[in-house]
Design a protein around this motif. Structure first.
Motif, PDB file in Angstrom:
ATOM      1  N   PRO A   1       0.821  -1.215   0.000  1.00 34.95           N
ATOM      2  CA  PRO A   1       0.000   0.000   0.000  1.00 34.95           C
ATOM      3  C   PRO A   1       0.853   1.263   0.000  1.00 34.95           C
ATOM      4  O   PRO A   1       2.045   1.221   0.293  1.00 34.95           O
ATOM      5  CB  PRO A   1      -0.809  -0.139   1.281  1.00 34.95           C
ATOM      6  N   GLY A   2       0.189   2.352  -0.350  1.00 39.42           N
ATOM      7  CA  GLY A   2       0.867   3.639  -0.422  1.00 39.42           C
ATOM      8  C   GLY A   2       0.069   4.579  -1.293  1.00 39.42           C
ATOM      9  O   GLY A   2      -1.152   4.438  -1.436  1.00 39.42           O
ATOM     10  N   SER A   3       0.750   5.530  -1.887  1.00 42.10           N
ATOM     11  CA  SER A   3       0.106   6.492  -2.765  1.00 42.10           C
ATOM     12  C   SER A   3      -0.452   5.805  -4.003  1.00 42.10           C
ATOM     13  O   SER A   3       0.265   5.075  -4.689  1.00 42.10           O
ATOM     14  CB  SER A   3       1.124   7.555  -3.190  1.00 42.10           C
ATOM     15  N   PHE A   4      -1.722   6.034  -4.299  1.00 39.12           N
ATOM     16  CA  PHE A   4      -2.330   5.432  -5.491  1.00 39.12           C
ATOM     17  C   PHE A   4      -1.600   5.871  -6.750  1.00 39.12           C
ATOM     18  O   PHE A   4      -1.280   5.065  -7.620  1.00 39.12           O
ATOM     19  CB  PHE A   4      -3.808   5.817  -5.591  1.00 39.12           C
ATOM     20  N   THR A   5      -1.317   7.161  -6.831  1.00 36.47           N
ATOM     21  CA  THR A   5      -0.626   7.667  -8.015  1.00 36.47           C
ATOM     22  C   THR A   5       0.792   7.139  -8.080  1.00 36.47           C
ATOM     23  O   THR A   5       1.257   6.671  -9.123  1.00 36.47           O
ATOM     24  CB  THR A   5      -0.610   9.206  -8.000  1.00 36.47           C
TER      25      THR A   5
ATOM     26  N   GLY B   1       5.494  -5.957  -1.681  1.00 37.85           N
ATOM     27  CA  GLY B   1       4.686  -5.076  -0.854  1.00 37.85           C
ATOM     28  C   GLY B   1       5.546  -4.041  -0.137  1.00 37.85           C
ATOM     29  O   GLY B   1       6.657  -4.337   0.306  1.00 37.85           O
ATOM     30  N   SER B   2       5.035  -2.827  -0.011  1.00 40.10           N
ATOM     31  CA  SER B   2       5.811  -1.785   0.654  1.00 40.10           C
ATOM     32  C   SER B   2       5.991  -2.075   2.138  1.00 40.10           C
ATOM     33  O   SER B   2       7.036  -1.731   2.718  1.00 40.10           O
ATOM     34  CB  SER B   2       5.148  -0.420   0.447  1.00 40.10           C
ATOM     35  N   LEU B   3       5.023  -2.736   2.775  1.00 40.73           N
ATOM     36  CA  LEU B   3       5.151  -3.070   4.187  1.00 40.73           C
ATOM     37  C   LEU B   3       6.247  -4.110   4.404  1.00 40.73           C
ATOM     38  O   LEU B   3       7.046  -4.008   5.337  1.00 40.73           O
ATOM     39  CB  LEU B   3       3.813  -3.568   4.742  1.00 40.73           C
ATOM     40  N   GLU B   4       6.303  -5.118   3.542  1.00 40.40           N
ATOM     41  CA  GLU B   4       7.349  -6.126   3.703  1.00 40.40           C
ATOM     42  C   GLU B   4       8.726  -5.560   3.374  1.00 40.40           C
ATOM     43  O   GLU B   4       9.729  -5.957   3.979  1.00 40.40           O
ATOM     44  CB  GLU B   4       7.054  -7.366   2.855  1.00 40.40           C
ATOM     45  N   ALA B   5       8.789  -4.617   2.444  1.00 36.91           N
ATOM     46  CA  ALA B   5      10.073  -3.990   2.132  1.00 36.91           C
ATOM     47  C   ALA B   5      10.552  -3.131   3.301  1.00 36.91           C
ATOM     48  O   ALA B   5      11.753  -3.085   3.587  1.00 36.91           O
ATOM     49  CB  ALA B   5       9.954  -3.151   0.867  1.00 36.91           C
TER      50      ALA B   5
ATOM     51  N   TYR C   1      -4.219  -2.783  -3.302  1.00 36.82           N
ATOM     52  CA  TYR C   1      -5.106  -1.757  -2.778  1.00 36.82           C
ATOM     53  C   TYR C   1      -5.812  -2.318  -1.543  1.00 36.82           C
ATOM     54  O   TYR C   1      -6.492  -3.341  -1.624  1.00 36.82           O
ATOM     55  CB  TYR C   1      -6.159  -1.367  -3.811  1.00 36.82           C
ATOM     56  N   LEU C   2      -5.683  -1.640  -0.411  1.00 30.43           N
ATOM     57  CA  LEU C   2      -6.331  -2.092   0.818  1.00 30.43           C
ATOM     58  C   LEU C   2      -7.596  -1.308   1.131  1.00 30.43           C
ATOM     59  O   LEU C   2      -8.323  -1.649   2.054  1.00 30.43           O
ATOM     60  CB  LEU C   2      -5.355  -1.989   1.993  1.00 30.43           C
ATOM     61  N   ARG C   3      -7.845  -0.232   0.366  1.00 33.16           N
ATOM     62  CA  ARG C   3      -9.095   0.505   0.495  1.00 33.16           C
ATOM     63  C   ARG C   3      -9.296   1.307  -0.795  1.00 33.16           C
ATOM     64  O   ARG C   3      -8.385   1.421  -1.620  1.00 33.16           O
ATOM     65  CB  ARG C   3      -9.091   1.435   1.709  1.00 33.16           C
ATOM     66  N   ALA C   4     -10.480   1.844  -0.965  1.00 33.95           N
ATOM     67  CA  ALA C   4     -10.789   2.630  -2.166  1.00 33.95           C
ATOM     68  C   ALA C   4     -10.007   3.933  -2.143  1.00 33.95           C
ATOM     69  O   ALA C   4      -9.686   4.464  -1.075  1.00 33.95           O
ATOM     70  CB  ALA C   4     -12.290   2.917  -2.242  1.00 33.95           C
TER      71      ALA C   4
END
Length: 211
Positions: A65-69, A93-97, A195-198
């Motif tokens: 997850p992170g910035s959509f753009t 994934g950004s969390l695992e990184a 994507y974890l949320r809209a």
């Protein structure tokens, strides 16, 4: 030989890694402008590494997850370059990184705004939970459940007061070398955005932008 890219958080980051050797590493803090800076940064890193693009064997790229753009910029670039070079692009994934360089039990936490955080728990380098988007109150209960040694990420400070004595690392970007190491260790499955949320963006008329 791996080219790693991260544009999900508050930096445009690139690394060129050959096994255990880091041939180039560039991290430029930014909250926007990834699209304009990414291609030149990759060219600069490749020049520093002293290799041609034909020597690359795979491309690692953060998928959220992170910035959509931001994540779309990195993912589109990585997939396009991988297709042109006929090599695989690997999603990370950004969390695992964020958690990858940290020993022991780690809770990677990103500030998702709107009273929420993205988080994922790790132990000795392996995930012990799926990435999730949670209200801070529920995240606090998850924190008590995992009792991590380390909190890392842009949302670490939001939970730190609920875990006195825990080590806090306020990282606002991943290390692209960690992205490369994770990408090297997994099967070449085509990357997809996580994507974890809209998204927050709205179309005319108030409709939500589809991921």
């Amino acid at each position: 030989m791996i080219l790693a890219i991260d544009t999900c958080l508050f930096a445009c980051s690139v690394a060129v890694v050959d096994g255990d050797a880091v041939l180039a590493r560039r991290v430029e803090p930014m909250s926007r402008g990834h699209q304009e800076r990414l291609a030149p940064l990759v060219q600069e890193a490749m020049a520093e590494a002293g290799i041609g693009f034909d020597k690359l064997e795979r491309i690692g790229v953060t998928v959220g997850p992170g910035s959509f753009t931001g994540l779309r910029v990195g993912l589109a670039f990585a997939k396009g370059l991988a297709a042109a070079l006929s090599i695989p692009a690997i999603g990370v994934g950004s969390l695992e990184a964020l958690a990858e360089p940290e020993p022991g039990s780690v809770l990677a936490v990103l500030d998702a705004k709107r009273g929420q955080v993205y988080l994922q728990a790790f132990a000795d380098g392996g995930a012990v939970s799926a990435p999730d988007a949670l209200p801070i109150e529920i995240a606090a209960a998850r924190l008590a459940e995992f009792a991590p040694d380390t909190l890392i990420g842009t949302g670490a400070e939001l939970l730190a007061q609920m875990a006195p004595g825990v080590r806090v690392v306020l990282a606002d970007a991943t290390d692209p070398v960690a992205v490369a190491r994770l990408a090297a260790a997994r099967a070449p499955v085509p990357p997809r955005p996580l994507y974890l949320r809209a998204p927050d963006a709205k179309l005319p008329g108030g409709k939500t932008l589809e991921p």
